[in-house]
Design an enzyme around this catalytic site. Sequence first.
Site: not given
Ligand code: BG6
Length: 608
Positions: A2, A27, A75, A101-102, A481, A485, A488, A504, A603
């Site tokens: 938190c 946080r 949180w 927080n804790g 993955e 990365k 991206e 193949h 995002k």
């Molecule tokens: C993309 C993000 O837009 O959506 C990725 O750039 C992410 O990083 C993907 O894995 C899925 O997003 P979320 O929020 O459903 O995990």
Amino acid sequence: MCGIVGFVGTRNAAPILLEGLKRLEYRGYDSAGIAVDHRGVISISKVSGRIEKLCELTDGGKTMPGFAGIAHTRWATHGAPTDVNAHPHMSCDGRFSVVHNGIIENYMELRDELMGNGYLFRSQTDTEVIVHLIEMYYDGNFKAAVMKATSRLEGSYALGVLCSDEPGKIIAVKEASPLILGIGIGENFFASDVTALVAYTRNVLYLNDGELAELTPENITVYDCTGTPVPKTASRVTWDIEAAEKGGYEHFMLKEIMEQPRAVKAALTPRIQENRICLDEFRMTPGELRGIRKIVITACGSAYYAGCAGKYAIEKLCHIPVDVQLASELRYSEPQIDSSTLLIVLSQSGETADTIAAMKECQSLGAKVLAIVNVVGSTIAKLADYTLYMWAGPEIAVATTKGYTTQLSILYLFAVYAAEALGLLSEKEYQRLIGELQALPQKIQQVFDMNGILPRLASKYNTARSIFYIGRNTDYAAALEGALKMKEISYLHAEAYAAGELKHGTIALIDEGQPVVALCCNDRIAEKTMNNILEVKARGAQVLALAVKGNRTVLTQADDVIYIPGTDSLFQTVVEIIPLQLLAYYVAKENGCDIDKPKNLAKAVTVE
Ligand code: BG6
């Protein structure tokens, strides 16, 4: 985790506290609250949901005049994210208010003692015991009451306390949770981290564990646990507010990569109590679990690749077939789903449109839904039958890192939990697997300590036209993955291939100098992939191998080797993905890319 913030001065506290909470939102943000003392009367406003909601509720703080206050963003750990469980908490007599927080580990016994003494509890939180202890010990001396109360606490706490008898003062106490004091002119502050302070002052004092600070507009006095004043020297924060949010890292992505030991620990630790896995939020009974004929995992992007990695553990341990499907595909296929299907939905944001649509489609066909999401109160969390929060803290960089590893860690946890509930694990094996899970955070940390070569390695790959990532089984999941990365954030073309698939067709693309990242971390099949290294080397490839520490053979085969600590092969992906995240980061940095906000990406894609 938190965030707490406090202010005492000669201007209204509420707007300053709300701004501070926004800086601490990373946080946690499932609920927030503020308490302000106005002429000896404490008023509180608190609400579940985002900080923005609290700002609207208090009209940006205008409805809460007063020159001293404390605030909190949460949180949830003990007690769901509700208005009642939000901080600050108030004593029965209204004289004290506390933010925390804790985790108070002995809160149950303290709660029983206090209830036995007639104190009425309103929330399910551990924190509330603190404010009633202070009231119980209060005999007119604010600081003494706080000291007596905290002497009863076991666990971790950063506290902020208001007392209506002393309106021009706030008290802060630190034990194991972060707490910093800000020195202003005619005003003083405390906060969980410098992010919330640096907009007002860069002169700070760092409290040590066991210390208590009394803050008035003109003074800060720090005491040790015996009540003896402790001289403190102010430090100067050199960061600007932007850097402070990044905790001093150049990019949010690097900060979030480095946060992964803590994030994975935050995802796992509250769910492993006394050597038992407790998934309170997943209320499916063993009988209902036995009725599950198929598990479908659906997600997008990296979340989908986390599902590809988690599939191996669930199938191996639970003996239930797992079908991992891209949400954008699942929603338009004829999903063979009914009430005997458990749908697991993975989403950091909880708002991805394709994932939501696929989830609704499967629910309409009768599937029960377990969501593993990071943002509390998100759409997917609300729609799901069961939700396991990742507790990774907000993830700012568009390309996910700690989101992926916390999702995957929770899938592992779920696999072991379900296998035990289905009676498929001996107690010895159950405890061994729990031990392996608990060791994951430090193994991730070890990767950082073992791989200083990554920045140098990046300069060998940053001009490649394309990079192949190859692996088998859990290594292949990491390759998927790892390749994403790289694409991206560095914009280099990269593709993951099942290592056994090279011969193949794809091997036709291997030319002199073609970079190949070969993942040989799954100890059951590493040798097979090492044979593939020889195949591509024979055709001129430049090979970077990932291997478990102690594999010396691979040194004779690959051009470069990155070593990682070993763990159970089912869980290996969550460790081996770390160097692949760092490789992509350093290649992107070498190429001057906008790492936190890569072109064309978002995002969370909340549209189809
Ligand atoms: C993309 C993000 O837009 O959506 C990725 O750039 C992410 O990083 C993907 O894995 C899925 O997003 P979320 O929020 O459903 O995990």
